[in-house]
Design a protein around this motif. Structure first.
Motif, mmCIF file in Angstrom:
data_model
loop_
_atom_site.group_PDB
_atom_site.id
_atom_site.type_symbol
_atom_site.label_atom_id
_atom_site.label_comp_id
_atom_site.label_asym_id
_atom_site.label_seq_id
_atom_site.Cartn_x
_atom_site.Cartn_y
_atom_site.Cartn_z
ATOM 1 N N LEU A 10 0.696 -1.444 0.070
ATOM 2 C CA LEU A 10 -0.209 0.341 -0.421
ATOM 3 C C LEU A 10 0.929 1.308 -0.703
ATOM 4 N N TRP A 11 1.788 1.013 0.877
ATOM 5 C CA TRP A 11 2.563 2.592 0.672
ATOM 6 C C TRP A 11 3.457 2.572 -0.712
ATOM 7 N N PHE A 12 3.938 1.678 -1.530
ATOM 8 C CA PHE A 12 4.144 1.943 -2.206
ATOM 9 C C PHE A 12 2.991 1.977 -3.531
ATOM 10 N N LEU A 13 2.083 1.509 -3.624
ATOM 11 C CA LEU A 13 1.893 1.969 -4.474
ATOM 12 C C LEU A 13 1.034 3.379 -4.358
ATOM 13 N N THR A 71 10.914 6.920 2.739
ATOM 14 C CA THR A 71 10.166 5.371 3.042
ATOM 15 C C THR A 71 10.101 4.994 4.663
ATOM 16 N N PRO A 72 9.563 5.127 5.780
ATOM 17 C CA PRO A 72 8.779 5.293 7.061
ATOM 18 C C PRO A 72 9.281 3.516 6.980
ATOM 19 N N TRP A 73 10.257 3.078 7.447
ATOM 20 C CA TRP A 73 10.590 1.391 7.546
ATOM 21 C C TRP A 73 9.988 1.227 8.192
ATOM 22 N N ALA A 74 10.334 1.402 9.380
ATOM 23 C CA ALA A 74 10.166 1.064 10.963
ATOM 24 C C ALA A 74 8.552 1.172 11.036
ATOM 25 N N TRP A 75 7.677 2.118 10.429
ATOM 26 C CA TRP A 75 5.957 2.287 10.415
ATOM 27 C C TRP A 75 5.482 0.891 9.828
ATOM 28 N N LEU A 76 6.741 0.477 8.879
ATOM 29 C CA LEU A 76 5.772 -0.297 7.528
ATOM 30 C C LEU A 76 5.739 -1.659 8.385
ATOM 31 N N PHE A 77 6.956 -1.794 9.202
ATOM 32 C CA PHE A 77 7.504 -2.933 10.044
ATOM 33 C C PHE A 77 6.673 -3.319 10.874
ATOM 34 N N ALA A 78 6.219 -2.012 11.746
ATOM 35 C CA ALA A 78 5.217 -2.181 12.902
ATOM 36 C C ALA A 78 4.286 -2.466 12.507
#
Length: 92
Positions: free
Chosen positions: A18-21, A36-43
Motif C-alpha cells: 500500500l505504501w509503495f502504491l 520511506t518509513p521502514w519502521a512504521w511499515l514493519f510495525a
C-alpha cells in the motif's frame, strides 16, 4: 500449513504494498515524497500479523476433549483422511 504461512506473509507485506502504491501515485501527481518509513511499515505488518494470530486463537475450533483418528489406507488403495472424533464418555 503453507497456506497459513502465505496468508500471514501477505498480511506483513500489505502495508509495504500500500505504501509503495501510494508513493507511486503521489509521484505521478507531482507531490514531493519524503523517505520511506521502514519502521512504521514493519510495525504495521507486525500488528496485522498479531491481530490475525489472536483472531485465529479466538475463532479456531477447540479440539480438546476429542481423539485424533489418523489417516488410514484401505486395501483397495483409498485413503481416509485423519480427523477428530468426540471422546467416548468414561464409565467409572
Amino acid at each position: 500449513m503453507l497456506e497459513v504461512l502465505a496468508s500471514r506473509a501477505l498480511l506483513v507485506a500489505l502495508p509495504f504494498g500500500l505504501w509503495f502504491l501510494w508513493r507511486e501515485v503521489a509521484r505521478r501527481t507531482g507531490r514531493e515524497m519524503g523517505s520511506t518509513p521502514w519502521a512504521w511499515l514493519f510495525a504495521a505488518g507486525a500488528v496485522l500479523m498479531g491481530v490475525s494470530l489472536m483472531a485465529t486463537a479466538v475463532f479456531h475450533g477447540d479440539n480438546r476433549g476429542q481423539v485424533y483418528v489418523p489417516a488410514e489406507a484401505a486395501p483397495d488403495g483409498r485413503i481416509t483422511p485423519g480427523h477428530f472424533e468426540k471422546r467416548a464418555p468414561q464409565t467409572p
